[in-house]
Design an enzyme around this catalytic site. Structure first.
Site, PDB file in Angstrom:
ATOM      1  N   LYS A  65       0.833  -1.216   0.000  1.00 14.48           N
ATOM      2  CA  LYS A  65       0.000   0.000   0.000  1.00 14.48           C
ATOM      3  C   LYS A  65       0.864   1.261   0.000  1.00 14.48           C
ATOM      4  O   LYS A  65       0.607   2.186  -0.765  1.00 14.48           O
ATOM      5  CB  LYS A  65      -0.930   0.028   1.233  1.00 14.48           C
ATOM      6  CG  LYS A  65      -1.910  -1.127   1.312  1.00 14.48           C
ATOM      7  CD  LYS A  65      -2.886  -0.961   2.456  1.00 14.48           C
ATOM      8  CE  LYS A  65      -2.264  -0.961   3.833  1.00 14.48           C
ATOM      9  NZ  LYS A  65      -1.629  -2.237   4.252  1.00 14.48           N
ATOM     10  N   ARG A  87      -9.740   0.672   8.692  1.00 12.60           N
ATOM     11  CA  ARG A  87      -9.349  -0.708   9.008  1.00 12.60           C
ATOM     12  C   ARG A  87     -10.459  -1.441   9.742  1.00 12.60           C
ATOM     13  O   ARG A  87     -10.290  -2.624  10.059  1.00 12.60           O
ATOM     14  CB  ARG A  87      -8.095  -0.695   9.892  1.00 12.60           C
ATOM     15  CG  ARG A  87      -6.784  -0.874   9.120  1.00 12.60           C
ATOM     16  CD  ARG A  87      -5.674  -0.663  10.123  1.00 12.60           C
ATOM     17  NE  ARG A  87      -4.469  -1.389   9.895  1.00 12.60           N
ATOM     18  CZ  ARG A  87      -3.350  -0.848   9.395  1.00 12.60           C
ATOM     19  NH1 ARG A  87      -3.333   0.390   8.992  1.00 12.60           N
ATOM     20  NH2 ARG A  87      -2.263  -1.567   9.305  1.00 12.60           N
ATOM     21  N   ARG A 105      11.973  -6.271   5.564  1.00  8.97           N
ATOM     22  CA  ARG A 105      11.840  -4.825   5.312  1.00  8.97           C
ATOM     23  C   ARG A 105      12.732  -4.011   6.265  1.00  8.97           C
ATOM     24  O   ARG A 105      12.740  -4.236   7.464  1.00  8.97           O
ATOM     25  CB  ARG A 105      10.364  -4.446   5.521  1.00  8.97           C
ATOM     26  CG  ARG A 105      10.051  -3.002   5.273  1.00  8.97           C
ATOM     27  CD  ARG A 105       8.585  -2.803   5.035  1.00  8.97           C
ATOM     28  NE  ARG A 105       7.772  -2.862   6.254  1.00  8.97           N
ATOM     29  CZ  ARG A 105       6.473  -2.547   6.273  1.00  8.97           C
ATOM     30  NH1 ARG A 105       5.857  -2.178   5.167  1.00  8.97           N
ATOM     31  NH2 ARG A 105       5.797  -2.636   7.385  1.00  8.97           N
ATOM     32  N   ARG A 108      11.269  -1.853  11.614  1.00  5.95           N
ATOM     33  CA  ARG A 108      10.121  -1.426  12.407  1.00  5.95           C
ATOM     34  C   ARG A 108       9.894  -2.395  13.565  1.00  5.95           C
ATOM     35  O   ARG A 108      10.013  -3.600  13.385  1.00  5.95           O
ATOM     36  CB  ARG A 108       8.860  -1.398  11.520  1.00  5.95           C
ATOM     37  CG  ARG A 108       8.543  -0.031  10.967  1.00  5.95           C
ATOM     38  CD  ARG A 108       7.446  -0.081   9.959  1.00  5.95           C
ATOM     39  NE  ARG A 108       6.181  -0.621  10.467  1.00  5.95           N
ATOM     40  CZ  ARG A 108       5.027  -0.541   9.803  1.00  5.95           C
ATOM     41  NH1 ARG A 108       4.985   0.069   8.636  1.00  5.95           N
ATOM     42  NH2 ARG A 108       3.917  -1.049  10.285  1.00  5.95           N
ATOM     43  N   ARG A 120      -0.683  -9.235  13.296  1.00  7.39           N
ATOM     44  CA  ARG A 120      -1.249  -8.185  12.430  1.00  7.39           C
ATOM     45  C   ARG A 120      -2.089  -8.810  11.313  1.00  7.39           C
ATOM     46  O   ARG A 120      -3.119  -8.278  10.922  1.00  7.39           O
ATOM     47  CB  ARG A 120      -0.122  -7.319  11.834  1.00  7.39           C
ATOM     48  CG  ARG A 120       0.520  -6.413  12.880  1.00  7.39           C
ATOM     49  CD  ARG A 120       1.907  -5.946  12.483  1.00  7.39           C
ATOM     50  NE  ARG A 120       1.938  -5.063  11.339  1.00  7.39           N
ATOM     51  CZ  ARG A 120       3.019  -4.846  10.598  1.00  7.39           C
ATOM     52  NH1 ARG A 120       4.163  -5.469  10.860  1.00  7.39           N
ATOM     53  NH2 ARG A 120       2.976  -4.015   9.590  1.00  7.39           N
TER      54      ARG A 120
HETATM   55  P1  AMP Z   1       0.726   0.394   9.201  1.00  5.27           P
HETATM   56  O1  AMP Z   1       1.942   1.257   9.063  1.00  5.27           O
HETATM   57  O2  AMP Z   1      -0.417   0.841   8.342  1.00  5.27           O
HETATM   58  O3  AMP Z   1       1.040  -1.072   9.048  1.00  5.27           O
HETATM   59  O4  AMP Z   1       0.219   0.587  10.705  1.00  5.27           O
HETATM   60  C1  AMP Z   1       1.037   0.242  11.809  1.00  5.27           C
HETATM   61  C2  AMP Z   1       0.183   0.106  13.064  1.00  5.27           C
HETATM   62  O5  AMP Z   1      -0.468   1.365  13.330  1.00  5.27           O
HETATM   63  C3  AMP Z   1      -0.970  -0.898  12.958  1.00  5.27           C
HETATM   64  O6  AMP Z   1      -0.555  -2.234  13.232  1.00  5.27           O
HETATM   65  C4  AMP Z   1      -1.921  -0.360  14.035  1.00  5.27           C
HETATM   66  O7  AMP Z   1      -1.457  -0.673  15.343  1.00  5.27           O
HETATM   67  C5  AMP Z   1      -1.774   1.146  13.842  1.00  5.27           C
HETATM   68  N1  AMP Z   1      -2.747   1.658  12.841  1.00  5.27           N
HETATM   69  C6  AMP Z   1      -2.482   2.202  11.631  1.00  5.27           C
HETATM   70  N2  AMP Z   1      -3.612   2.550  10.984  1.00  5.27           N
HETATM   71  C7  AMP Z   1      -4.628   2.213  11.816  1.00  5.27           C
HETATM   72  C8  AMP Z   1      -6.047   2.287  11.717  1.00  5.27           C
HETATM   73  N3  AMP Z   1      -6.642   2.780  10.624  1.00  5.27           N
HETATM   74  N4  AMP Z   1      -6.774   1.844  12.769  1.00  5.27           N
HETATM   75  C9  AMP Z   1      -6.194   1.353  13.881  1.00  5.27           C
HETATM   76  N5  AMP Z   1      -4.864   1.224  14.023  1.00  5.27           N
HETATM   77  C10 AMP Z   1      -4.077   1.651  13.006  1.00  5.27           C
END
Ligand code: AMP
Length: 215
Positions: free
Chosen positions: A13, A88, A127, A160, A171
């Site tokens: 994404k 999400r 990554r 990360r 996740r």
């Molecule tokens: P990402 O970088 O999109 O993989 O997000 C990393 C982490 O941020 C996720 O595993 C969640 O803990 C939190 N997070 C990001 N976007 C959301 C969302 N829309 N709703 C809830 N938690 C989020």
């Protein structure tokens, strides 16, 4: 163009959103990036979010919806935006519809990237990101310098905190339980386009461009 990019962690994404930023000159809104910035700043919201993020759980809908609502009201979103990692959950999708209606806007398309689970785990465990310039690497597919430093600036690469296998599996589970149902949600809205995310980055980009030309 007002676009949502849907897909499990590691589906690409962020990579595809960055390409759409260039193609349409509209901002990428990544809730993950915004939350990581809040964690880095040690803001009260960041301190609260960190625990959920480190375990691979979702941050509360209220917090995330609040950040997105504020961001969508900024001037640079006037011509459109790419939402990366939001919504999400169904309450987040409902809230998004409500926020956009308040701004007299609606989504044009929801692109859902399809990638097999084992490929996702391999992508995420390999990554790495340069701590200085932010350039992304994959230890196997897009490796850094032989001493492990960044090819662009010589900086140190970091992983990360949530890109370790146990958290990645969590996740994925969270994605299947809470986010995957949004495919049905947006199919019913007539907005969902499924794209095969297993191919080369440029081939995925081309499929997305074709889908968006039909909007
Ligand atoms: P990402 O970088 O999109 O993989 O997000 C990393 C982490 O941020 C996720 O595993 C969640 O803990 C939190 N997070 C990001 N976007 C959301 C969302 N829309 N709703 C809830 N938690 C989020």
């Amino acid at each position: 163009m007002k676009i949502v990019l849907l897909g499990p962690p590691g589906a690409g994404k962020g990579t595809q959103a960055a390409m759409l930023v260039t193609a349409f000159n509209i901002p990428q809104i990544s809730t993950g990036d915004m939350l990581r910035a809040a964690v880095q700043d040690q803001s009260p919201m960041g301190i609260k979010a960190k625990e959920s993020m480190d375990s691979g759980a979702l941050v509360s809908d209220d917090v995330v919806v609040g950040i997105v609502r504020e961001r969508l009201q900024q001037d640079d979103c006037e011509r459109g935006f790419i939402l990366d990692g939001f919504p999400r959950t169904q309450p987040q999708a409902d809230a998004l519809k409500h926020v956009l209606a308040g701004l007299d806007k609606e989504l044009d398309s929801v692109i859902s990237l399809q990638v097999e689970t084992e490929a996702l785990v391999e992508r995420l465990t390999g990554r790495r990101t340069c701590a200085d310039c932010g350039k992304g690497y994959h230890l196997r597919y897009d490796p850094p310098a032989s001493d492990g430093s960044c090819l662009s600036c010589g900086g140190q690469l970091i992983q990360r905190d949530d890109d370790v296998e146990e958290t990645i599996r969590n996740r994925m589970q969270v994605y299947h339980q809470q986010t995957a149902p949004l495919e049905d949600y947006y199919t019913k809205e007539g907005l969902l386009v499924s794209v095969d995310g297993m191919g080369e980055i440029n081939s995925v980009r081309d499929q997305i461009s074709t889908a968006l030309q039909a909007v």
